[in-house]
Scaffold this motif. Sequence first.
Motif, PDB file in Angstrom:
ATOM      1  N   GLY A 195       0.788  -1.168  -0.053  1.00 46.86           N
ATOM      2  CA  GLY A 195      -0.028  -0.051  -0.041  1.00 46.86           C
ATOM      3  C   GLY A 195       0.902   1.319   0.048  1.00 46.86           C
ATOM      4  O   GLY A 195       2.198   1.307   0.216  1.00 46.86           O
ATOM      5  N   PHE A 196       0.112   2.221  -0.246  1.00 46.65           N
ATOM      6  CA  PHE A 196       0.851   3.830  -0.165  1.00 46.65           C
ATOM      7  C   PHE A 196       1.803   3.929   1.150  1.00 46.65           C
ATOM      8  O   PHE A 196       2.727   4.397   1.184  1.00 46.65           O
ATOM      9  CB  PHE A 196      -0.060   4.874  -0.603  1.00 46.65           C
ATOM     10  N   HIS A 197       0.783   3.551   2.283  1.00 45.72           N
ATOM     11  CA  HIS A 197       1.684   3.877   3.474  1.00 45.72           C
ATOM     12  C   HIS A 197       2.782   2.856   3.746  1.00 45.72           C
ATOM     13  O   HIS A 197       3.661   3.361   4.372  1.00 45.72           O
ATOM     14  CB  HIS A 197       0.586   3.414   4.541  1.00 45.72           C
ATOM     15  N   ASP A 198       3.076   1.654   3.061  1.00 46.08           N
ATOM     16  CA  ASP A 198       4.049   0.904   3.294  1.00 46.08           C
ATOM     17  C   ASP A 198       5.176   1.516   2.529  1.00 46.08           C
ATOM     18  O   ASP A 198       6.393   1.453   2.870  1.00 46.08           O
ATOM     19  CB  ASP A 198       3.907  -0.436   2.554  1.00 46.08           C
ATOM     20  N   LEU A 199       4.796   2.186   1.384  1.00 45.66           N
ATOM     21  CA  LEU A 199       6.132   3.053   0.344  1.00 45.66           C
ATOM     22  C   LEU A 199       6.607   4.022   1.249  1.00 45.66           C
ATOM     23  O   LEU A 199       7.804   4.424   1.305  1.00 45.66           O
ATOM     24  CB  LEU A 199       5.413   3.498  -0.817  1.00 45.66           C
ATOM     25  N   ARG A 200       5.749   4.786   2.048  1.00 47.10           N
ATOM     26  CA  ARG A 200       6.018   5.893   2.897  1.00 47.10           C
ATOM     27  C   ARG A 200       7.134   5.507   3.755  1.00 47.10           C
ATOM     28  O   ARG A 200       8.149   5.888   4.447  1.00 47.10           O
ATOM     29  CB  ARG A 200       4.882   6.475   3.603  1.00 47.10           C
ATOM     30  N   HIS A 201       6.834   4.311   4.759  1.00 45.98           N
ATOM     31  CA  HIS A 201       7.694   3.531   5.583  1.00 45.98           C
ATOM     32  C   HIS A 201       8.864   3.047   4.886  1.00 45.98           C
ATOM     33  O   HIS A 201      10.070   2.780   5.717  1.00 45.98           O
ATOM     34  CB  HIS A 201       6.873   2.520   6.405  1.00 45.98           C
ATOM     35  N   THR A 202       9.074   2.817   3.885  1.00 51.12           N
ATOM     36  CA  THR A 202      10.437   2.721   2.978  1.00 51.12           C
ATOM     37  C   THR A 202      10.940   3.849   2.528  1.00 51.12           C
ATOM     38  O   THR A 202      12.099   3.951   2.919  1.00 51.12           O
ATOM     39  CB  THR A 202      10.040   1.721   1.638  1.00 51.12           C
ATOM     40  N   TYR A 203      10.325   4.685   2.055  1.00 54.73           N
ATOM     41  CA  TYR A 203      10.823   6.177   1.488  1.00 54.73           C
ATOM     42  C   TYR A 203      11.489   6.965   2.750  1.00 54.73           C
ATOM     43  O   TYR A 203      12.683   7.354   2.805  1.00 54.73           O
ATOM     44  CB  TYR A 203      10.216   6.993   1.200  1.00 54.73           C
ATOM     45  N   ALA A 204      10.970   6.994   4.049  1.00 54.05           N
ATOM     46  CA  ALA A 204      11.627   7.721   5.115  1.00 54.05           C
ATOM     47  C   ALA A 204      12.902   7.291   5.652  1.00 54.05           C
ATOM     48  O   ALA A 204      13.682   8.170   5.608  1.00 54.05           O
ATOM     49  CB  ALA A 204      10.422   7.727   6.183  1.00 54.05           C
ATOM     50  N   PRO A 205      13.168   6.071   5.982  1.00 48.39           N
ATOM     51  CA  PRO A 205      14.579   5.604   6.189  1.00 48.39           C
ATOM     52  C   PRO A 205      15.546   5.980   5.398  1.00 48.39           C
ATOM     53  O   PRO A 205      16.473   6.313   5.629  1.00 48.39           O
ATOM     54  CB  PRO A 205      14.343   4.122   6.809  1.00 48.39           C
ATOM     55  N   GLN A 206      15.271   5.552   3.892  1.00 52.64           N
ATOM     56  CA  GLN A 206      16.108   5.866   2.611  1.00 52.64           C
ATOM     57  C   GLN A 206      16.127   7.269   2.819  1.00 52.64           C
ATOM     58  O   GLN A 206      17.628   7.690   2.766  1.00 52.64           O
ATOM     59  CB  GLN A 206      15.277   5.364   1.644  1.00 52.64           C
ATOM     60  N   MET A 207      15.368   8.133   2.954  1.00 52.24           N
ATOM     61  CA  MET A 207      15.612   9.593   2.923  1.00 52.24           C
ATOM     62  C   MET A 207      16.568  10.049   3.988  1.00 52.24           C
ATOM     63  O   MET A 207      17.593  10.711   3.725  1.00 52.24           O
ATOM     64  CB  MET A 207      14.587  10.241   2.946  1.00 52.24           C
ATOM     65  N   LEU A 208      16.353   9.487   5.261  1.00 52.87           N
ATOM     66  CA  LEU A 208      17.263   9.819   6.481  1.00 52.87           C
ATOM     67  C   LEU A 208      18.439   9.203   6.377  1.00 52.87           C
ATOM     68  O   LEU A 208      19.398   9.830   7.073  1.00 52.87           O
ATOM     69  CB  LEU A 208      16.560   9.190   7.820  1.00 52.87           C
ATOM     70  N   ALA A 209      18.904   8.273   5.395  1.00 53.72           N
ATOM     71  CA  ALA A 209      20.238   7.989   5.228  1.00 53.72           C
ATOM     72  C   ALA A 209      21.289   8.933   4.691  1.00 53.72           C
ATOM     73  O   ALA A 209      22.349   8.841   4.854  1.00 53.72           O
ATOM     74  CB  ALA A 209      20.355   6.591   4.478  1.00 53.72           C
ATOM     75  N   GLY A 210      20.524  10.179   4.142  1.00 49.96           N
ATOM     76  CA  GLY A 210      21.306  11.005   3.272  1.00 49.96           C
ATOM     77  C   GLY A 210      20.908  12.440   3.401  1.00 49.96           C
ATOM     78  O   GLY A 210      21.600  13.289   2.787  1.00 49.96           O
ATOM     79  N   VAL A 211      19.755  12.650   3.827  1.00 52.37           N
ATOM     80  CA  VAL A 211      19.066  13.946   3.938  1.00 52.37           C
ATOM     81  C   VAL A 211      19.036  14.363   5.492  1.00 52.37           C
ATOM     82  O   VAL A 211      18.929  13.578   6.182  1.00 52.37           O
ATOM     83  CB  VAL A 211      17.723  13.949   3.318  1.00 52.37           C
ATOM     84  N   HIS A 212      19.420  15.594   5.607  1.00 50.10           N
ATOM     85  CA  HIS A 212      19.218  16.154   7.148  1.00 50.10           C
ATOM     86  C   HIS A 212      17.876  15.824   7.367  1.00 50.10           C
ATOM     87  O   HIS A 212      16.591  16.151   6.897  1.00 50.10           O
ATOM     88  CB  HIS A 212      19.389  17.701   6.834  1.00 50.10           C
ATOM     89  N   PRO A 213      17.608  15.522   8.979  1.00 47.09           N
ATOM     90  CA  PRO A 213      16.390  15.110   9.270  1.00 47.09           C
ATOM     91  C   PRO A 213      15.335  16.169   9.393  1.00 47.09           C
ATOM     92  O   PRO A 213      14.388  15.876   9.085  1.00 47.09           O
ATOM     93  CB  PRO A 213      16.737  14.743  10.767  1.00 47.09           C
ATOM     94  N   LYS A 214      15.796  17.512   9.499  1.00 46.16           N
ATOM     95  CA  LYS A 214      14.680  18.578   9.386  1.00 46.16           C
ATOM     96  C   LYS A 214      14.044  18.669   7.971  1.00 46.16           C
ATOM     97  O   LYS A 214      12.992  18.459   7.837  1.00 46.16           O
ATOM     98  CB  LYS A 214      15.484  19.765   9.522  1.00 46.16           C
TER      99      LYS A 214
END
Length: 81
Positions: A14-33
């Motif tokens: 589902g879309f929400h599952d994609l969100r939970h995949t996207y978020a940690p991937q983003m945090l691996a290289g993007v400032h948390p703010k």
Amino acid sequence: MPRIIGKTTLPRIGFHDLRHTYAPQMLAGVHPKVASERLGHSTIGITLDLYSHVMPGMHADAAEEVDAAIRAANSKGGGNA
């Protein structure tokens, strides 16, 4: 569900599952703010509380960064450590 996807062996996510995949991937290289703002969270704390557990190397990475900063300062003659 579109017919073509129904004919594949791909798992249904589902879309929400994609969100939970996207978020940690983003945090691996993007400032948390920035990640927090993109995810629509009201505070950085919410983002980090929800997703930082999936980043097991965070403490080691932090220690390495601090070590590198101290070594750089010492090599310039600016520290007593």
